[in-house]
Motif scaffolding. Structure first.
Motif, mmCIF file in Angstrom:
data_model
loop_
_atom_site.group_PDB
_atom_site.id
_atom_site.type_symbol
_atom_site.label_atom_id
_atom_site.label_comp_id
_atom_site.label_asym_id
_atom_site.label_seq_id
_atom_site.Cartn_x
_atom_site.Cartn_y
_atom_site.Cartn_z
ATOM 1 N N VAL A 205 -8.926 -3.843 -3.420
ATOM 2 C CA VAL A 205 -8.405 -4.101 -2.079
ATOM 3 C C VAL A 205 -6.950 -4.544 -2.238
ATOM 4 O O VAL A 205 -6.674 -5.546 -2.900
ATOM 5 C CB VAL A 205 -9.200 -5.198 -1.349
ATOM 6 N N PRO A 206 -5.984 -3.809 -1.676
ATOM 7 C CA PRO A 206 -4.572 -4.181 -1.835
ATOM 8 C C PRO A 206 -4.297 -5.588 -1.304
ATOM 9 O O PRO A 206 -4.911 -6.033 -0.335
ATOM 10 C CB PRO A 206 -3.830 -3.128 -1.003
ATOM 11 N N VAL A 207 -3.385 -6.264 -1.945
ATOM 12 C CA VAL A 207 -2.952 -7.574 -1.466
ATOM 13 C C VAL A 207 -2.125 -7.370 -0.210
ATOM 14 O O VAL A 207 -1.198 -6.542 -0.199
ATOM 15 C CB VAL A 207 -2.115 -8.299 -2.541
ATOM 16 N N LYS B 56 -0.781 2.191 -6.742
ATOM 17 C CA LYS B 56 -0.254 3.165 -5.790
ATOM 18 C C LYS B 56 -1.410 3.840 -5.053
ATOM 19 O O LYS B 56 -2.408 4.217 -5.647
ATOM 20 C CB LYS B 56 0.602 4.206 -6.510
ATOM 21 N N GLY B 57 -1.247 4.019 -3.764
ATOM 22 C CA GLY B 57 -2.289 4.661 -2.980
ATOM 23 C C GLY B 57 -2.293 4.114 -1.559
ATOM 24 O O GLY B 57 -1.431 3.302 -1.199
ATOM 25 N N PRO B 58 -3.281 4.526 -0.771
ATOM 26 C CA PRO B 58 -4.350 5.445 -1.187
ATOM 27 C C PRO B 58 -3.867 6.891 -1.307
ATOM 28 O O PRO B 58 -2.835 7.219 -0.741
ATOM 29 C CB PRO B 58 -5.367 5.293 -0.051
ATOM 30 N N TRP C 18 -11.134 4.614 -11.123
ATOM 31 C CA TRP C 18 -11.754 3.427 -11.713
ATOM 32 C C TRP C 18 -11.662 2.209 -10.793
ATOM 33 O O TRP C 18 -12.348 1.208 -11.007
ATOM 34 C CB TRP C 18 -11.115 3.104 -13.066
ATOM 35 N N ALA C 19 -10.843 2.285 -9.744
ATOM 36 C CA ALA C 19 -10.661 1.135 -8.858
ATOM 37 C C ALA C 19 -11.259 1.343 -7.466
ATOM 38 O O ALA C 19 -11.254 0.422 -6.647
ATOM 39 C CB ALA C 19 -9.175 0.811 -8.724
#
Length: 282
Positions: A272-274, A259-261, A266-267
């Motif tokens: 990078v979202p698919v 969920k985001g941005p 930690w990510a």
């Protein structure tokens, strides 16, 4: 979950069968460990050279080194935090996330389960968590990485209740498998922390401190707890399945779908979202 999939899950518990995956250095930049299609090198070479079908069986004839789409590949180990009980009322409130917000935000091993099961599995395990079956070489789903840019995800998640899987075995088979099977690599949360607020009873229901273990040899009678109690719930589990045919030694990638941005701390450095055009629904 289909009967053939439940059978495939049970196969992943058998100590006598080589795993369908191996763990090694990830091909993703900064990915650390990764999980790859195909048995590890220590597995019997003759069995490694067979093609694996969706039920997890080698055909025993061909030397094709492939794994078919739909094959149940790996178990996701960890501690299950269940959702609100099915008997919960309109005013009941799930509290666990509020009391563990900081921990959840920093934990890269949380797997949210589908609506049919609900809750999440925490795969960030330590020796003190006492989760049985984590030495199973098939219980490595928590090590599967998110696909880097330009690479498509090739596995998806199926969640289930272990009671539904274990009940497929006959009593005779359970006794026969007892000494040759790994315990299930999941247990229900049992830290005594707040679970939910029971509006009818006017109190906070906490997770049990000592739930009875549900292992490879038991089809327990646990059910959803009665309203206002902290009764034991059958543990949930999850498996990673191939979304397409896989080649031997191909790294597995799972779309984390964070969920985001903003995304979790930690990510931030790598996630990078698919792209929506590449997201596949199962």
């Amino acid at each position: 979950m289909r009967p053939s999939q439940r059978t495939a899950v049970l196969r992943l518990l058998r100590a006598s069968r080589p795993p369908l995956v191996s763990v090694g250095k990830s091909t993703a930049e900064g990915g650390g460990q990764g999980v790859f299609a195909g048995p590890p090198k220590w597995a019997d070479a003759a069995r490694r050279d067979t093609a694996i079908n969706a039920e997890g069986n080698g055909d025993g004839r061909t030397t094709m080194r492939t794994i078919s789409a739909g094959t149940v590949l790996a178990l996701y180990p960890g501690i299950w935090t269940p959702p609100l009980p099915v008997t919960s009322g309109e005013g009941d409130v799930f509290l666990s996330n509020d009391f563990n917000k900081e921990y959840l935000e920093e934990n890269a091993y949380i797997l949210n389960l589908g609506p049919a099961v609900g809750g999440y599995i925490d795969g960030n395990l330590t020796d003190g968590d006492d989760v049985p079956g984590i030495d199973n070489p098939s219980a490595v789903g928590h090590l599967v990485n998110h696909p880097p840019p330009g690479v498509q995800a090739n596995v998806f998640v199926i969640s289930f209740l272990w009671k539904e899987v274990l009940q497929d075995r006959s009593r005779e088979q359970m006794h026969r498998d007892e000494e040759s099977s790994f315990p299930i690599p999941n247990k229900m949360r049992s830290d005594g922390s707040p679970w939910y607020y029971d509006a009818t009873a006017g109190n906070i229901v906490r997770f049990p401190l000592h739930p009875r273990a549900c292992t490879h040899g038991t089809t327990d009678r646990h059910s959803t707890p009665r309203k206002g109690t902290s009764g034991v719930v059958t543990p949930a589990g999850a498996v990673l399945c191939a979304s397409r045919d896989l080649k031997r030694d191909e790294e597995l990638f799972l779309n984390y779908n964070l969920k985001g941005p903003p995304f979790p701390k930690w990510a931030l450095s790598w996630y990078v979202p698919v792209p929506r055009s590449e997201v596949v629904r199962y």
